[in-house]
Design a protein around this motif. Structure first.
Motif, mmCIF file in Angstrom:
data_model
loop_
_atom_site.group_PDB
_atom_site.id
_atom_site.type_symbol
_atom_site.label_atom_id
_atom_site.label_comp_id
_atom_site.label_asym_id
_atom_site.label_seq_id
_atom_site.Cartn_x
_atom_site.Cartn_y
_atom_site.Cartn_z
ATOM 1 N N LEU A 191 -92.382 -44.845 -54.544
ATOM 2 C CA LEU A 191 -93.347 -43.795 -54.645
ATOM 3 C C LEU A 191 -94.316 -43.568 -53.798
ATOM 4 O O LEU A 191 -95.166 -44.353 -53.595
ATOM 5 C CB LEU A 191 -93.947 -44.148 -56.029
ATOM 6 N N SER A 192 -94.418 -42.233 -53.204
ATOM 7 C CA SER A 192 -95.313 -41.925 -52.053
ATOM 8 C C SER A 192 -96.421 -41.018 -52.460
ATOM 9 O O SER A 192 -96.082 -40.175 -53.165
ATOM 10 C CB SER A 192 -94.373 -41.058 -50.838
ATOM 11 N N ASP A 220 -84.332 -47.147 -51.404
ATOM 12 C CA ASP A 220 -83.259 -46.246 -51.107
ATOM 13 C C ASP A 220 -83.966 -44.836 -51.125
ATOM 14 O O ASP A 220 -83.264 -44.084 -50.412
ATOM 15 C CB ASP A 220 -82.369 -46.418 -52.348
ATOM 16 N N GLN A 221 -84.727 -44.444 -52.112
ATOM 17 C CA GLN A 221 -85.223 -42.909 -52.112
ATOM 18 C C GLN A 221 -86.813 -43.185 -52.253
ATOM 19 O O GLN A 221 -87.242 -43.867 -52.568
ATOM 20 C CB GLN A 221 -84.558 -42.476 -53.264
ATOM 21 N N VAL A 222 -87.329 -42.030 -52.049
ATOM 22 C CA VAL A 222 -88.728 -41.474 -52.354
ATOM 23 C C VAL A 222 -88.844 -40.773 -53.492
ATOM 24 O O VAL A 222 -88.234 -39.635 -53.796
ATOM 25 C CB VAL A 222 -89.180 -40.765 -50.942
ATOM 26 N N VAL A 223 -90.092 -41.139 -54.427
ATOM 27 C CA VAL A 223 -90.367 -40.416 -55.397
ATOM 28 C C VAL A 223 -91.556 -39.442 -55.012
ATOM 29 O O VAL A 223 -92.531 -40.193 -54.614
ATOM 30 C CB VAL A 223 -90.638 -41.231 -56.594
ATOM 31 N N PHE A 224 -91.515 -38.131 -55.041
ATOM 32 C CA PHE A 224 -92.642 -37.474 -54.535
ATOM 33 C C PHE A 224 -93.432 -37.287 -55.828
ATOM 34 O O PHE A 224 -92.769 -36.704 -56.906
ATOM 35 C CB PHE A 224 -92.164 -36.128 -53.806
ATOM 36 N N VAL A 225 -94.781 -37.021 -55.808
ATOM 37 C CA VAL A 225 -95.579 -36.685 -56.670
ATOM 38 C C VAL A 225 -96.352 -35.450 -56.176
ATOM 39 O O VAL A 225 -95.980 -34.936 -55.360
ATOM 40 C CB VAL A 225 -96.609 -37.691 -56.783
ATOM 41 N N GLU A 237 -90.150 -34.709 -57.784
ATOM 42 C CA GLU A 237 -88.646 -35.149 -57.541
ATOM 43 C C GLU A 237 -88.413 -36.334 -56.536
ATOM 44 O O GLU A 237 -89.204 -36.755 -55.999
ATOM 45 C CB GLU A 237 -88.108 -33.787 -56.823
ATOM 46 N N LEU A 238 -87.324 -36.603 -56.552
ATOM 47 C CA LEU A 238 -86.566 -37.461 -55.410
ATOM 48 C C LEU A 238 -86.299 -36.870 -54.124
ATOM 49 O O LEU A 238 -85.917 -35.737 -54.039
ATOM 50 C CB LEU A 238 -85.586 -38.268 -56.136
ATOM 51 N N ALA A 275 -91.537 -39.892 -44.944
ATOM 52 C CA ALA A 275 -91.652 -40.561 -46.300
ATOM 53 C C ALA A 275 -90.546 -41.334 -46.641
ATOM 54 O O ALA A 275 -90.472 -42.587 -46.992
ATOM 55 C CB ALA A 275 -91.996 -39.614 -47.372
ATOM 56 N N GLN A 276 -89.247 -40.962 -46.032
ATOM 57 C CA GLN A 276 -87.922 -41.414 -46.399
ATOM 58 C C GLN A 276 -87.897 -42.604 -45.543
ATOM 59 O O GLN A 276 -87.209 -44.035 -46.010
ATOM 60 C CB GLN A 276 -86.838 -40.501 -46.319
ATOM 61 N N ALA A 277 -87.993 -42.625 -44.386
ATOM 62 C CA ALA A 277 -88.391 -43.812 -43.428
ATOM 63 C C ALA A 277 -89.090 -45.062 -44.137
ATOM 64 O O ALA A 277 -88.849 -46.031 -43.798
ATOM 65 C CB ALA A 277 -88.699 -43.261 -41.957
ATOM 66 N N GLU A 278 -90.283 -44.504 -44.516
ATOM 67 C CA GLU A 278 -91.125 -45.497 -45.140
ATOM 68 C C GLU A 278 -90.625 -46.096 -46.246
ATOM 69 O O GLU A 278 -90.740 -47.398 -46.235
ATOM 70 C CB GLU A 278 -92.643 -44.632 -45.366
#
Ligand SMILES: *Cc1c(COP(=O)(O)O)cnc(C)c1O
Length: 250
Positions: free
Chosen positions: A188-189, A225-230, A240-241, A215-218
Motif C-alpha cells: 500500500l503506497s 508483488d503489486q502496489v495498491v495506489f490510493v 487501483e493496483l 512505487a512498484q520497485a519499492e
C-alpha cells in the motif's frame, strides 16, 4: 448523426520470409508474456491533417530521428486486447470496439490526432487474420494485441505534434498466472500516487506507467508483488493496483 468518414483501406504487404512452421511451434511452447512477436504489424501515418498509408507489413524495426517529438514530450498512447482461439478453430475478440473508443479518448486527452475507430478495428482484424497461426491453441493462451500511437513529427517546440505514427503488433502469450491463481502480496503506497484529479490517469499513456515504476520497485523491495495506489487528495481511498484491477468482496 454525422456522415461517416471515408474509411482508409489497409494495403497488404505480407512477409516474404515468415517464421517456419517448426520455429513457430517451438516459440509457442512457452511464449511467456510480451517476448515473442508474430510475423506482421500494421502501421499508418497521420500527416497534413489526415490518416494515410495504412499497411500490413513484416514486423520489424522503426527508424526515428533523434528530434522525434515523442522522445521529448511523451505524446504516446496504447491499448491492450486479446484474440482467443475458439473450440471450432476460429478466433474471437472481446468487444474491440470498446478498446477503439478508449484509444480515441486517450488520443484526445494527450492532444493527439484520434485514429478513426474503423481503422483501429480493421487493423486488428487484418493482423489477426494474417497471423492466425500464431493464436495459441493451448488452454488460457491468447494472442495479445498491442495498438500504439506516438508523435513522430521532428520538432522540439512544445505544442501538439502535427504528425503521428500508429502501429499494431501482436504477441502470443501464455496464461496470466502460469502456476495457477495464487494469492499476491500487496504494497500500500501512501506517498506515491498514480492518478490525480485533472491529470491523465484515465488515459492509457506510457507516462502513467513510467511514473508508477518507482512505487512498484519499492513494493518489490519490500517483498510484495503489486502496489495498491490510493487517491491523491486524501490518501485514504483505494483506487487501483499497479498491474490490474482490484475488487473487494464484503
Ligand atoms: C489498461 C489498464 C487497465 C486494464 O484495463 P482493461 O480494460 O482490462 O484493458 C487497468 N488499469 C489501468 C490503469 C490501465 O491503463
Amino acid at each position: 448523426m454525422s456522415t461517416a468518414a471515408p474509411t482508409l483501406s489497409i494495403s497488404l504487404h505480407p512477409s516474404a520470409t515468415p517464421v517456419s512452421v517448426e520455429r513457430r511451434a517451438e516459440l509457442l511452447l512457452d511464449p511467456g508474456f510480451g517476448r515473442v512477436f508474430t510475423d506482421h504489424m500494421v502501421t499508418a501515418q497521420y500527416a497534413d491533417g489526415g490518416w494515410r498509408d495504412a499497411q500490413l507489413r513484416p514486423y520489424g524495426p522503426l527508424s526515428l530521428e533523434p528530434a522525434t517529438a515523442v522522445m521529448h514530450y511523451a505524446q504516446e498512447i496504447f491499448e491492450g486486447l486479446k484474440a482467443y482461439r475458439q473450440p471450432d478453430g476460429g478466433t474471437a475478440l472481446f468487444r474491440p470496439d470498446r478498446n477503439a473508443a478508449r484509444f480515441r479518448y486517450s488520443a484526445q486527452r494527450l492532444a493527439m490526432a484520434p485514429l478513426p475507430e474503423q481503422l483501429f478495428l480493421d487493423s486488428v482484424r487484418v493482423l489477426v487474420e494474417q497471423d492466425r497461426a500464431w493464436v495459441p491453441t493451448f488452454p488460457e493462451g491468447s494472442l495479445y494485441l498491442r495498438p500504439f500511437m506516438f508523435a513522430n513529427e521532428q520538432f522540439l517546440g512544445v505544442r501538439p505534434a502535427l504528425q503521428y505514427f500508429y502501429g499494431l503488433i501482436a504477441s502470443p502469450v501464455g496464461a496470466y498466472f502460469p502456476r495457477g491463481v495464487k494469492p499476491v502480496n500487496l504494497w500500500l503506497s501512501t506517498d506515491r500516487v498514480r492518478a490525480v484529479p485533472g491529470g491523465t490517469g484515465d488515459a492509457k499513456t506510457g507516462g502513467n506507467y513510467a511514473a508508477s515504476l518507482m512505487a512498484q520497485a519499492e513494493a518489490t523491495e519490500a517483498g510484495c508483488d503489486q502496489v495498491v495506489f490510493v487517491d491523491a487528495v486524501e490518501r485514504r481511498w483505494v483506487e487501483e493496483l499497479g498491474g490490474m484491477n482490484i475488487f473487494f468482496v464484503f
